[in-house]
Design a protein around this motif. Structure first.
Motif, PDB file in Angstrom:
ATOM      1  N   UNK A  11      53.513  40.084  36.421  1.00  0.00           N
ATOM      2  CA  UNK A  11      52.184  40.058  35.829  1.00  0.00           C
ATOM      3  C   UNK A  11      51.502  38.711  35.997  1.00  0.00           C
ATOM      4  N   UNK A  12      52.266  37.629  35.884  1.00  0.00           N
ATOM      5  CA  UNK A  12      51.656  36.301  36.029  1.00  0.00           C
ATOM      6  C   UNK A  12      51.150  36.106  37.452  1.00  0.00           C
ATOM      7  N   UNK A  13      51.966  36.540  38.435  1.00  0.00           N
ATOM      8  CA  UNK A  13      51.561  36.412  39.830  1.00  0.00           C
ATOM      9  C   UNK A  13      50.307  37.210  40.111  1.00  0.00           C
ATOM     10  N   UNK A  14      50.222  38.447  39.631  1.00  0.00           N
ATOM     11  CA  UNK A  14      49.053  39.274  39.838  1.00  0.00           C
ATOM     12  C   UNK A  14      47.822  38.646  39.175  1.00  0.00           C
ATOM     13  N   UNK A  15      48.019  38.085  38.008  1.00  0.00           N
ATOM     14  CA  UNK A  15      46.907  37.448  37.300  1.00  0.00           C
ATOM     15  C   UNK A  15      46.340  36.290  38.124  1.00  0.00           C
ATOM     16  N   UNK A  16      47.234  35.435  38.650  1.00  0.00           N
ATOM     17  CA  UNK A  16      46.806  34.303  39.471  1.00  0.00           C
ATOM     18  C   UNK A  16      46.078  34.807  40.713  1.00  0.00           C
ATOM     19  N   UNK A  17      46.598  35.878  41.293  1.00  0.00           N
ATOM     20  CA  UNK A  17      45.996  36.437  42.495  1.00  0.00           C
ATOM     21  C   UNK A  17      44.591  36.968  42.204  1.00  0.00           C
ATOM     22  N   UNK A  18      44.419  37.646  41.071  1.00  0.00           N
ATOM     23  CA  UNK A  18      43.112  38.179  40.701  1.00  0.00           C
ATOM     24  C   UNK A  18      42.107  37.061  40.443  1.00  0.00           C
ATOM     25  N   UNK A  19      42.553  36.000  39.769  1.00  0.00           N
ATOM     26  CA  UNK A  19      41.664  34.869  39.485  1.00  0.00           C
ATOM     27  C   UNK A  19      41.204  34.221  40.791  1.00  0.00           C
ATOM     28  N   UNK A  20      42.154  34.039  41.731  1.00  0.00           N
ATOM     29  CA  UNK A  20      41.808  33.423  43.015  1.00  0.00           C
ATOM     30  C   UNK A  20      40.848  34.321  43.798  1.00  0.00           C
ATOM     31  N   UNK A  21      41.073  35.647  43.737  1.00  0.00           N
ATOM     32  CA  UNK A  21      40.191  36.582  44.423  1.00  0.00           C
ATOM     33  C   UNK A  21      38.781  36.522  43.826  1.00  0.00           C
ATOM     34  N   UNK A  22      38.702  36.406  42.495  1.00  0.00           N
ATOM     35  CA  UNK A  22      37.409  36.298  41.819  1.00  0.00           C
ATOM     36  C   UNK A  22      36.696  35.006  42.217  1.00  0.00           C
ATOM     37  N   UNK A  23      37.457  33.939  42.339  1.00  0.00           N
ATOM     38  CA  UNK A  23      36.900  32.644  42.752  1.00  0.00           C
ATOM     39  C   UNK A  23      36.312  32.752  44.159  1.00  0.00           C
ATOM     40  N   UNK A  24      37.043  33.382  45.079  1.00  0.00           N
ATOM     41  CA  UNK A  24      36.546  33.531  46.448  1.00  0.00           C
ATOM     42  C   UNK A  24      35.302  34.406  46.486  1.00  0.00           C
ATOM     43  N   UNK A  25      35.301  35.450  45.652  1.00  0.00           N
ATOM     44  CA  UNK A  25      34.144  36.344  45.638  1.00  0.00           C
ATOM     45  C   UNK A  25      32.917  35.650  45.068  1.00  0.00           C
ATOM     46  N   UNK A  26      33.107  34.862  43.994  1.00  0.00           N
ATOM     47  CA  UNK A  26      31.979  34.201  43.322  1.00  0.00           C
ATOM     48  C   UNK A  26      31.208  33.315  44.288  1.00  0.00           C
ATOM     49  N   UNK A  27      31.922  32.628  45.165  1.00  0.00           N
ATOM     50  CA  UNK A  27      31.274  31.682  46.077  1.00  0.00           C
ATOM     51  C   UNK A  27      31.181  32.209  47.520  1.00  0.00           C
ATOM     52  N   UNK A  28      31.572  33.472  47.714  1.00  0.00           N
ATOM     53  CA  UNK A  28      31.513  34.098  49.057  1.00  0.00           C
ATOM     54  C   UNK A  28      32.214  33.233  50.105  1.00  0.00           C
ATOM     55  N   UNK A  29      33.363  32.714  49.715  1.00  0.00           N
ATOM     56  CA  UNK A  29      34.111  31.817  50.609  1.00  0.00           C
ATOM     57  C   UNK A  29      34.553  32.532  51.880  1.00  0.00           C
ATOM     58  N   UNK A  30      35.076  33.743  51.730  1.00  0.00           N
ATOM     59  CA  UNK A  30      35.635  34.434  52.894  1.00  0.00           C
ATOM     60  C   UNK A  30      34.583  34.762  53.956  1.00  0.00           C
ATOM     61  N   UNK A  31      33.457  35.415  53.616  1.00  0.00           N
ATOM     62  CA  UNK A  31      32.488  35.711  54.685  1.00  0.00           C
ATOM     63  C   UNK A  31      31.879  34.466  55.322  1.00  0.00           C
ATOM     64  N   UNK A  32      31.647  33.423  54.525  1.00  0.00           N
ATOM     65  CA  UNK A  32      31.067  32.194  55.093  1.00  0.00           C
ATOM     66  C   UNK A  32      32.044  31.564  56.088  1.00  0.00           C
TER      67      UNK A  32
END
Length: 531
Positions: free
Chosen positions: A238-259
């Protein structure tokens, strides 16, 4: 006693087992335009000589890119000696320093995952194009960054961020498909760059051209932004999934991946030649490892001697690499081609294939399964495994006509050619078969060309003595046993055993008696045909 190949060394390099994904292995060959190549081995010759199985035998590469490049090597005979000299130079380095060989093999083997097959798409394939509204992605990314910093001073901006987040999430997950397209190739590119750096750090490779080193360094600088393409296994718990979700949210918020994706793709698109150059360097190093292991595991081998003499072929103790403990044979041709006679299963076709395979391997990987192999630079063409094309509505005879027409055109190309032919025109009647066979073989043997042909028509040899040396294979019938020594002998076969073999296999006596009478009658009229 026939000369057989000696047994293999006690601890030969194991032959690869398992599935060979030729759809991926041949990708580099199919997409690369071999400009300046002396010859590209045709699909017909590749099939006739069973080169797919030969590739499985000689492939001792430790990486997928080495495997792809080795296949390309086998299908292209280069112009000049530069490729051969580079290959032998690297092989010589590994022979002198086994520890270096082991270390670099371990490094290159990091490219052994099937994902490495896709590196070629980075210099052969078409890149995903930026959407026409890419400006909106960059604008939203910049606005998101600015809004987060402003929120520290103006907390009410958080409401704006909450409204903006679903929009950015939509773009983020829309881009996932684009990202996954490069989830195999770009992470492997990072490993490729690292492998090239490790190889170049060794003083033995200090003479590599400056351009290669510069290209490796240029692409290495992109390592950090390209790391977003690494598709890692998700953390467990659960801790690993939580960290993964937070990081995914961070990337989405700033559109890091498409840029980053479209920025990196634009750069890589301009660096295709860089990637290709590094691919070839590392893959060629792997090929050197593969060929060295192949040579160490062979009962014996030689490097071919390239002669300036025209219409000259001298081979000592050549053997077919796929036949364990097979019989080795010699042949020497000068100014004349060779016609082989003999019964079925006596070894004619296997010998023709052995010569063709070694002529190709000698000119591609500089390795022949023989004690001596002397030849001039020669293109290889074959007509061995012809079959009806039912879908194309072509008969066996018509297929052979088209195949031989291509050979006749090649014979006028001005280059030296070696034509490999097995039982010409067996799909037609004997009188026309002999007449056409003689005419075609005489034509093919003109200029600097050599032909190695087999036939059941002994009469054909009487018409070709001026331009063809005659050889034969024969069987020995001892009581109830039929034995083959698979040894090539000079001269034409004068004895026939076809009817006797039928008798030994318990054919009805009426058939045997009638066949003998018919043969005697034909001989008495001067119309005897080969068995």
């Amino acid at each position: 006693m026939p000369s057989k190949t000696p047994p293999l060394p006690e601890n030969p390099q194991p032959i690869k087992t398992g599935f060979f994904n030729f759809a991926q292995i041949e990708k580099y060959f199919l997409n690369e335009k071999p400009e300046g190549a002396f010859q590209v081995i045709s699909d017909r010759t590749f099939q006739d000589l069973d080169l797919e199985d030969v590739f499985k035998f000689i492939d001792r590469s430790v990486s997928r890119i080495g495997q792809q490049y080795l296949y390309y090597f086998m299908r292209t005979i280069p112009q000049g000696d530069s490729r051969k000299q580079r290959l032998e130079s690297i092989i010589g380095i590994f022979q002198k320093d086994p520890d270096l060989k082991t270390a670099l093999a371990a490094e290159i083997s990091k490219l052994s995952k099937t994902d490495a097959y896709y590196i070629t798409s980075l210099f052969h394939g078409k890149y995903t194009e930026r959407p026409s509204w890419y400006w909106l992605i960059k604008t939203l990314s910049a606005v998101s960054v600015l809004a987060v910093f402003s929120a520290f001073f103006f907390p009410k901006i958080i409401i704006f961020l909450i409204v903006l987040l679903p929009v950015n999430l939509g773009i983020h997950y829309w881009n996932k498909n684009n990202l996954y397209q490069y989830g195999s190739s770009i992470p492997q590119l990072l490993i490729l760059i690292q492998a090239a750096q490790r190889i170049l750090k060794n003083k033995e490779f200090a003479d590599q051209d400056i351009a290669l080193r510069a290209r490796v360094n240029e692409l290495d600088q992109l390592g950090l932004p390209m790391s977003i393409f690494k598709i890692e296994a998700r953390l467990q718990g659960e801790i690993g999934q939580f960290v993964d979700y937070v990081f995914e949210l961070f990337k989405a918020m700033f559109l890091i991946e498409p840029v980053l994706l479209f920025t990196i793709l634009k750069i890589l698109d301009s660096k295709r030649q860089h990637i290709k150059h590094i691919f070839q360097f590392v893959a060629e190093t792997d090929i050197a490892l593969s060929i060295l292991s192949l040579r160490e595991s062979a009962p014996y081998f030689c490097r071919p001697t390239i002669s300036t003499q025209k219409k000259h072929l001298r081979i000592q103790e050549v053997f077919h690499p796929l036949i364990f403990n097979g019989v080795a044979n010699d042949i020497s041709l000068h100014e004349k081609s060779a016609l082989l006679t003999g019964s079925n299963m006596s070894g004619k076709t296997t010998f023709i294939r052995a010569v063709g395979i070694n002529a190709i391997l000698g000119q591609t990987i500089n390795t022949c399964f023989a004690k001596e192999f002397i030849m001039s630079p020669t293109k290889i063409h074959s007509s061995i495994r012809i079959s009806d094309d039912l879908l194309g509505d072509k008969s066996y005879y018509f297929e052979e006509v088209l195949t031989l027409k291509n050979m006749l055109e090649e014979s006028r190309s001005g280059y030296a050619n070696l034509f490999l032919l097995d039982e010409l025109f067996k799909g037609t009647n004997s009188v026309e078969r002999i007449a056409i066979g003689k005419s075609v073989l005489s034509y093919l043997a003109r200029a600097d060309n050599l032909a190695l042909a087999s036939t059941h028509d002994r009469e054909l040899s009487d018409y070709l003595t001026d331009t063809f040396d005659l050889y034969h294979f024969t069987e020995i019938i001892d009581g109830e046993d039929v034995m083959f020594d698979y040894k090539l002998k000079p001269g034409t076969l004068r004895t026939t055993n076809a009817i006797r073999i039928l008798e030994l296999n318990d054919y009805p006596i009426e058939i045997i008696t009638e066949a003998v009478k018919l043969v005697d009658g034909m001989k008495s009229h001067g119309q005897a045909r080969s068995a």
